[in-house]
Design an enzyme around this catalytic site. Structure first.
Site: not given
Length: 130
Positions: A54, A96, A63, A65
């Protein structure tokens, strides 16, 4: 032969789950407290892991992934055959929208498996997710 292939696929998925769970401790989520880890399997059988990282500027967050897939591509992978997403929650979390697009680019025929700390799972393909 189908049974042997199924056993190999099951073993590979269990390995990806274990790798993702092991990586979760590296997640950097001080703002949302929502930790995510991912493990991907490339066409050569190599495992690549990633965690969410983050940033106070939320749009700059990376992210798990996408980190795992980018790691694979950086190391020379051309395609991804499986994606496992792990969250230490009671319910699994699918990728997402941005991750779905990256998965589609590099893992168009991959199994996408979201797992958590319960027995619940979401198993799908990227076509189903999109």
């Amino acid at each position: 032969m189908a049974i042997i292939a199924s056993i190999r696929q099951y073993t590979a998925m269990q390995n990806l789950i274990a790798q993702a769970k092991g990586a979760i401790r590296h997640s950097y989520a001080p703002y949302s407290q929502f930790r995510v880890a991912a493990a991907v399997l490339d066409e050569a059988g190599n495992v690549h892991i990633g965690v969410n990282v983050e940033n106070v500027s939320y749009a700059m967050t990376q992210c798990a992934e996408r980190n795992a897939i980018c790691s694979a591509i950086t190391k020379g992978a051309k395609s991804i055959s499986a994606v496992v997403i792990y969250t230490p929650t009671e319910t699994p979390t699918p990728p997402c929208g941005a991750c779905r697009q990256v998965i589609r680019e590099f893992a168009s025929h991959a199994t996408v498996l979201s797992v958590c700390d319960s027995q619940k799972r979401i198993e799908s393909t990227i076509d189903d997710l999109l």
